[in-house]
Write a protein that holds these residues in place. Structure first.
Motif, PDB file in Angstrom:
ATOM      1  N   LEU A 245      15.964  -1.924   9.025  1.00  0.00           N
ATOM      2  CA  LEU A 245      15.537  -1.370   7.740  1.00  0.00           C
ATOM      3  C   LEU A 245      14.563  -2.277   7.001  1.00  0.00           C
ATOM      4  O   LEU A 245      13.497  -1.832   6.563  1.00  0.00           O
ATOM      5  N   MET A 246      14.865  -3.560   6.866  1.00  0.00           N
ATOM      6  CA  MET A 246      13.992  -4.466   6.128  1.00  0.00           C
ATOM      7  C   MET A 246      12.660  -4.692   6.845  1.00  0.00           C
ATOM      8  O   MET A 246      11.603  -4.593   6.205  1.00  0.00           O
ATOM      9  N   PRO A 247      12.631  -4.977   8.150  1.00  0.00           N
ATOM     10  CA  PRO A 247      11.325  -5.150   8.799  1.00  0.00           C
ATOM     11  C   PRO A 247      10.461  -3.895   8.750  1.00  0.00           C
ATOM     12  O   PRO A 247       9.240  -3.983   8.564  1.00  0.00           O
ATOM     13  N   LEU A 248      11.076  -2.742   8.898  1.00  0.00           N
ATOM     14  CA  LEU A 248      10.300  -1.501   8.836  1.00  0.00           C
ATOM     15  C   LEU A 248       9.775  -1.234   7.435  1.00  0.00           C
ATOM     16  O   LEU A 248       8.670  -0.713   7.263  1.00  0.00           O
ATOM     17  N   THR A 249      10.545  -1.605   6.429  1.00  0.00           N
ATOM     18  CA  THR A 249      10.094  -1.457   5.047  1.00  0.00           C
ATOM     19  C   THR A 249       8.877  -2.347   4.783  1.00  0.00           C
ATOM     20  O   THR A 249       7.903  -1.907   4.162  1.00  0.00           O
ATOM     21  N   LEU A 250       8.932  -3.583   5.265  1.00  0.00           N
ATOM     22  CA  LEU A 250       7.800  -4.496   5.083  1.00  0.00           C
ATOM     23  C   LEU A 250       6.563  -3.993   5.840  1.00  0.00           C
ATOM     24  O   LEU A 250       5.437  -4.059   5.322  1.00  0.00           O
ATOM     25  N   ALA A 251       6.772  -3.488   7.047  1.00  0.00           N
ATOM     26  CA  ALA A 251       5.644  -2.955   7.815  1.00  0.00           C
ATOM     27  C   ALA A 251       5.039  -1.744   7.106  1.00  0.00           C
ATOM     28  O   ALA A 251       3.817  -1.584   7.078  1.00  0.00           O
ATOM     29  N   ASP A 252       5.875  -0.907   6.534  1.00  0.00           N
ATOM     30  CA  ASP A 252       5.388   0.264   5.819  1.00  0.00           C
ATOM     31  C   ASP A 252       4.567  -0.144   4.602  1.00  0.00           C
ATOM     32  O   ASP A 252       3.517   0.434   4.320  1.00  0.00           O
ATOM     33  N   ARG A 253       5.029  -1.156   3.880  1.00  0.00           N
ATOM     34  CA  ARG A 253       4.254  -1.644   2.733  1.00  0.00           C
ATOM     35  C   ARG A 253       2.914  -2.210   3.177  1.00  0.00           C
ATOM     36  O   ARG A 253       1.887  -1.988   2.531  1.00  0.00           O
ATOM     37  N   GLY A 254       2.925  -2.951   4.271  1.00  0.00           N
ATOM     38  CA  GLY A 254       1.681  -3.512   4.788  1.00  0.00           C
ATOM     39  C   GLY A 254       0.690  -2.422   5.167  1.00  0.00           C
ATOM     40  O   GLY A 254      -0.504  -2.529   4.873  1.00  0.00           O
ATOM     41  N   LEU A 255       1.184  -1.372   5.804  1.00  0.00           N
ATOM     42  CA  LEU A 255       0.306  -0.262   6.168  1.00  0.00           C
ATOM     43  C   LEU A 255      -0.219   0.463   4.936  1.00  0.00           C
ATOM     44  O   LEU A 255      -1.367   0.907   4.909  1.00  0.00           O
ATOM     45  N   SER A 256       0.604   0.579   3.911  1.00  0.00           N
ATOM     46  CA  SER A 256       0.154   1.213   2.671  1.00  0.00           C
ATOM     47  C   SER A 256      -0.964   0.406   2.020  1.00  0.00           C
ATOM     48  O   SER A 256      -1.955   0.968   1.546  1.00  0.00           O
ATOM     49  N   ILE A 257      -0.815  -0.900   2.007  1.00  0.00           N
ATOM     50  CA  ILE A 257      -1.849  -1.760   1.435  1.00  0.00           C
ATOM     51  C   ILE A 257      -3.129  -1.662   2.261  1.00  0.00           C
ATOM     52  O   ILE A 257      -4.229  -1.563   1.716  1.00  0.00           O
ATOM     53  N   LEU A 258      -2.993  -1.660   3.580  1.00  0.00           N
ATOM     54  CA  LEU A 258      -4.158  -1.546   4.457  1.00  0.00           C
ATOM     55  C   LEU A 258      -4.878  -0.222   4.230  1.00  0.00           C
ATOM     56  O   LEU A 258      -6.115  -0.187   4.151  1.00  0.00           O
ATOM     57  N   ASN A 259      -4.144   0.859   4.100  1.00  0.00           N
ATOM     58  CA  ASN A 259      -4.760   2.163   3.835  1.00  0.00           C
ATOM     59  C   ASN A 259      -5.458   2.184   2.477  1.00  0.00           C
ATOM     60  O   ASN A 259      -6.528   2.773   2.334  1.00  0.00           O
ATOM     61  N   PHE A 260      -4.867   1.538   1.485  1.00  0.00           N
ATOM     62  CA  PHE A 260      -5.499   1.473   0.168  1.00  0.00           C
ATOM     63  C   PHE A 260      -6.822   0.715   0.244  1.00  0.00           C
ATOM     64  O   PHE A 260      -7.825   1.139  -0.330  1.00  0.00           O
ATOM     65  N   VAL A 261      -6.815  -0.403   0.959  1.00  0.00           N
ATOM     66  CA  VAL A 261      -8.038  -1.203   1.096  1.00  0.00           C
ATOM     67  C   VAL A 261      -9.109  -0.407   1.837  1.00  0.00           C
ATOM     68  O   VAL A 261     -10.282  -0.444   1.484  1.00  0.00           O
ATOM     69  N   ARG A 262      -8.704   0.347   2.859  1.00  0.00           N
ATOM     70  CA  ARG A 262      -9.668   1.157   3.599  1.00  0.00           C
ATOM     71  C   ARG A 262     -10.262   2.273   2.739  1.00  0.00           C
ATOM     72  O   ARG A 262     -11.428   2.607   2.881  1.00  0.00           O
ATOM     73  N   LYS A 263      -9.453   2.845   1.866  1.00  0.00           N
ATOM     74  CA  LYS A 263      -9.924   3.958   1.038  1.00  0.00           C
ATOM     75  C   LYS A 263     -10.712   3.487  -0.188  1.00  0.00           C
ATOM     76  O   LYS A 263     -11.518   4.229  -0.726  1.00  0.00           O
ATOM     77  N   HIS A 264     -10.453   2.258  -0.650  1.00  0.00           N
ATOM     78  CA  HIS A 264     -11.081   1.755  -1.876  1.00  0.00           C
ATOM     79  C   HIS A 264     -11.690   0.366  -1.662  1.00  0.00           C
ATOM     80  O   HIS A 264     -11.321  -0.595  -2.353  1.00  0.00           O
ATOM     81  N   PRO A 265     -12.640   0.231  -0.768  1.00  0.00           N
ATOM     82  CA  PRO A 265     -13.217  -1.102  -0.539  1.00  0.00           C
ATOM     83  C   PRO A 265     -14.010  -1.613  -1.739  1.00  0.00           C
ATOM     84  O   PRO A 265     -14.114  -2.816  -1.941  1.00  0.00           O
ATOM     85  N   VAL A 266     -14.543  -0.705  -2.527  1.00  0.00           N
ATOM     86  CA  VAL A 266     -15.329  -1.123  -3.689  1.00  0.00           C
ATOM     87  C   VAL A 266     -14.446  -1.831  -4.708  1.00  0.00           C
ATOM     88  O   VAL A 266     -14.851  -2.830  -5.307  1.00  0.00           O
ATOM     89  N   LEU A 267     -13.240  -1.355  -4.893  1.00  0.00           N
ATOM     90  CA  LEU A 267     -12.334  -2.006  -5.841  1.00  0.00           C
ATOM     91  C   LEU A 267     -11.990  -3.417  -5.387  1.00  0.00           C
ATOM     92  O   LEU A 267     -11.950  -4.345  -6.199  1.00  0.00           O
ATOM     93  N   ILE A 268     -11.751  -3.580  -4.099  1.00  0.00           N
ATOM     94  CA  ILE A 268     -11.413  -4.895  -3.578  1.00  0.00           C
ATOM     95  C   ILE A 268     -12.626  -5.825  -3.702  1.00  0.00           C
ATOM     96  O   ILE A 268     -12.509  -6.962  -4.154  1.00  0.00           O
ATOM     97  N   LEU A 269     -13.792  -5.325  -3.317  1.00  0.00           N
ATOM     98  CA  LEU A 269     -15.017  -6.112  -3.429  1.00  0.00           C
ATOM     99  C   LEU A 269     -15.291  -6.466  -4.889  1.00  0.00           C
ATOM    100  O   LEU A 269     -15.659  -7.601  -5.206  1.00  0.00           O
ATOM    101  N   GLY A 270     -15.087  -5.511  -5.777  1.00  0.00           N
ATOM    102  CA  GLY A 270     -15.291  -5.772  -7.204  1.00  0.00           C
ATOM    103  C   GLY A 270     -14.341  -6.838  -7.723  1.00  0.00           C
ATOM    104  O   GLY A 270     -14.736  -7.710  -8.500  1.00  0.00           O
TER     105      GLY A 270
END
Length: 89
Positions: free
Chosen positions: A34-59
């Motif tokens: 449960l805990m490792p899968l939760t952490l992996a899910d959060r990591g994937l969510s962050i990665l998807n956010f960065v992929r969808k909003h690169p301008v915000l990260i760059l800014g």
């Protein structure tokens, strides 16, 4: 006809009990993951956010770098202008 209904009711009862047992076994076997899968899910969510909003990260990176640089004022103004122009399109 009653025999068929009785057989179906017993079969259903048996299947419900079997499903409950399987569900409990599955819950117990998943607990260590449960805990490792939760952490992996959060990591994937962050990665998807960065992929969808690169301008915000760059800014954000530009703003953090620009605060210590005298050119920061112009970088911030340029970034705001560019984002406003992009939103208008």
């Amino acid at each position: 006809m009653r025999d068929k209904s009785a057989k179906l009711a017993k079969r259903r009862e048996s299947l419900v009990a079997q499903a409950t047992l399987q569900r409990d076994l599955l819950t117990e076997s998943i607990k260590p993951w449960l805990m490792p899968l939760t952490l992996a899910d959060r990591g994937l969510s962050i990665l998807n956010f960065v992929r969808k909003h690169p301008v915000l990260i760059l800014g954000g990176v530009l703003l953090s770098v620009s605060r210590s640089n005298p050119l920061g004022k112009y970088l911030r103004q340029g970034l705001v202008t560019w984002m406003a122009f992009r939103n208008l399109l």
